[in-house]
Design an enzyme around this catalytic site. Structure first.
Site, PDB file in Angstrom:
ATOM      1  N   LYS A 279       0.834  -1.198   0.000  1.00  0.00           N
ATOM      2  CA  LYS A 279       0.000   0.000   0.000  1.00  0.00           C
ATOM      3  C   LYS A 279       0.876   1.258   0.000  1.00  0.00           C
ATOM      4  O   LYS A 279       2.031   1.216   0.441  1.00  0.00           O
ATOM      5  CB  LYS A 279      -0.885   0.024   1.253  1.00  0.00           C
ATOM      6  N   ASP A 290      -8.095  -2.969  10.116  1.00  0.00           N
ATOM      7  CA  ASP A 290      -8.563  -3.998   9.194  1.00  0.00           C
ATOM      8  C   ASP A 290      -9.061  -5.240   9.921  1.00  0.00           C
ATOM      9  O   ASP A 290      -9.425  -6.230   9.279  1.00  0.00           O
ATOM     10  CB  ASP A 290      -7.442  -4.367   8.207  1.00  0.00           C
ATOM     11  N   ARG A 353     -10.538 -11.483   1.464  1.00  0.00           N
ATOM     12  CA  ARG A 353     -11.347 -12.558   0.879  1.00  0.00           C
ATOM     13  C   ARG A 353     -10.629 -13.906   0.948  1.00  0.00           C
ATOM     14  O   ARG A 353     -11.277 -14.957   0.957  1.00  0.00           O
ATOM     15  CB  ARG A 353     -11.722 -12.194  -0.547  1.00  0.00           C
TER      16      ARG A 353
END
Length: 507
Positions: A279, A290, A353
């Site tokens: 990032k 997160d 995910r």
């Protein structure tokens, strides 16, 4: 802080402060009119002089008002009467509690719950007042060497109900609001802790403490356990970190033995650097949040345990850091998930995910009523919905409606997005069953489409809280959302179970 419910006349309340409202038209609320009459129009004189205009968010503290028992009267601006809805009510309560905490009085009696809020009953007003009051008093200063002290902090808060026959409903609503608030506080605390403290191991310890305090069942799976289960996509995220991953399972067994549980799955990335797909450095400090999906699961379990809901609920938290390193997963790697489906990793920053898909496969063993996963999953959701609504996607419309309705009731709202098969095309891979990203278009939807491939055996909904779990700017910090939504969802489910049981009992 002690909370209570009372029915009675405002001028007879023996407390450090009574709280009443004033509309922007300089119209007094009913409780304020009663005090005005007892004080020989003292409040009316204040308004005529222009000392209080009634604008939302304003307040005026009065001392020594004659004809009443309380030491002080706190006037709270309510805004325009015709626009008095949920937001205005919550603002008024929050203003009242913050001002009470600064007056130097130990206790306050709040008469704002008498106000008519469009389409809302006394239970909603009490529940929200309790929740908002706790949020208004919340401070996260445990890591500061010098804490800002309140001279004489508020110790007791009493909410007013107009009729005695409303007391029982108000007491239940108060208990619900306090439980929700406790869950929100836990979720905020965890979200606000830095990544060097709130590690996967720390989350596991918090789960153990919660289980011990409330009599919950708990299992913690370590790396070796996950390897045996074939949780390879989860472990692929953990490869670049020195912190060992944890897979946390909490069980609230309030329902009948053998009854199918509701399962909550929370994303627990305790720090997200993006991995090899690193990032940008700006604002990366906020990537400690997160794990707010995991925090919301722990907070919700706390809430329902305090309420002793007659449901079986399982909380599942896959937790790891996502860090770069020599052993880290690389873009282009292909991983076999616990389900046996293969995934091509095109971007290591789409890691949420990857840990969730193994967790969603794992929960099949519980034969759940339904599964709800909660995750700070996509920046695309922030672009689509901002910081107001949580994104909701589901493979079952009835479940989606339950969650939407619960969000409206809890004032922790969600908005449903489509989960059409058309979007699955974006996840095609030349080298695996699927890619872990689908490109820039419809990023929130394609992320949910990825998860949907692992949820075909049960009813499932996905809550993307990337825009609602955290507040940036000068007041940055975790919000505790969507603990109120999830708690209300489970309260509603428990009510349905009890109602069904009563019907069966009469047959």
């Amino acid at each position: 802080m002690e909370f209570s419910i009372k029915s009675g006349s405002p001028e007879k309340q023996r407390s450090a402060c009574v709280v009443v409202g004033v509309f922007e038209t300089r119209k007094l609320s009913a409780a304020a009119e009663t005090i005005d009459k007892a004080s020989l129009q003292f409040l009316s004189d204040i308004l005529r002089r222009g000392d209080m205009e009634g604008k939302a968010g304003t307040s005026l503290l009065l001392h020594g008002v004659s004809g009443i028992e309380a030491d002080r009267v706190l006037l709270i601006g309510l805004g325009k009467e015709k626009e008095f809805r949920e937001k205005e009510y919550r603002t008024a309560v929050a203003t009242a509690v913050r001002q009470l905490n600064e007056t130097g009085g130990f206790d306050g009696t709040v008469f704002l719950t008498e106000l008519a809020v469009r389409k809302r009953d006394v239970s909603w007003k009490i529940r929200q007042a309790a929740l908002v009051a706790q949020e208004a008093l919340y401070r996260f200063d445990r890591l500061k060497s010098k804490k800002e002290a309140v001279r004489r902090p508020l110790r007791k808060l009493t909410f007013f109900v107009a009729r005695r026959n409303e007391l029982a409903a108000a007491e239940l609503a108060l208990a619900q609001g306090l439980a929700m608030g406790a869950g929100v506080e836990l979720a905020k605390d965890l979200g606000n802790l830095p990544g060097n403290i709130c590690t996967p191991g720390y989350l596991a310890d918090q789960a153990r403490q919660l289980a011990k305090l409330h009599g919950l069942g708990v299992d913690i799976l370590d790396r070796a356990d996950m390897e045996k289960l074939g949780m390879n996509t989860l472990l692929s995220v953990a490869r670049g970190s020195h912190e060992p991953p944890k897979f946390i399972v909490l069980r609230h067994s309030g329902g009948p033995s053998g009854a199918k549980p509701v399962v909550l799955v929370g994303k627990g990335i305790t720090f997200d650097s993006g991995g090899i797909s690193l990032k940008p450095g700006a604002d990366m400090d906020e990537m400690k949040y997160d794990m707010c999906g995991a925090a919301s699961v722990l907070g919700t379990l706390k809430s329902i345990a305090m309420l002793e809901l007659p449901l079986n609920v399982v909380g599942v938290i896959p937790s790891t850091e996502n860090m770069p390193g020599g052993a880290a997963t690389k873009p282009g790697d292909v991983i076999t998930s616990m389900s046996g489906q293969t995934v091509e990793i095109l971007n290591t920053d789409a890691e949420g995910r990857l840990i969730l898909c193994d967790a969603l496969t794992y929960v099949e063993r519980f034969e759940p009523q339904c599964v709800v996963d909660i995750a700070t999953l996509t920046g695309a959701c922030v672009i689509a919905l901002g910081h107001v609504a949580t994104g909701l996607l589901a493979n079952n419309e009835a479940l989606a409606k339950e969650l939407l309705d619960a969000g409206q009731e809890a004032y922790d709202r969600a908005w449903q997005m489509p989960l059409w098969d058309d979007y699955q095309e974006q996840l095609k891979s030349n080298f695996a069953d699927m890619a872990n990203i689908g490109g820039r278009p419809a990023g929130t939807i394609t992320a949910a489409c990825f998860l949907a491939r692992f949820t075909e055996k049960y009813q499932w909904a996905h809550l993307d809280i990337a825009g609602t779990a955290w507040r940036s700017g000068k007041d940055k910090g975790a919000t505790g959302r969507p603990v109120p939504l999830l708690s209300q969802f489970l309260i509603d489910r428990a009510g349905t179970v009890e109602a069904t049981g009563r019907k069966r009992g009469r047959k």
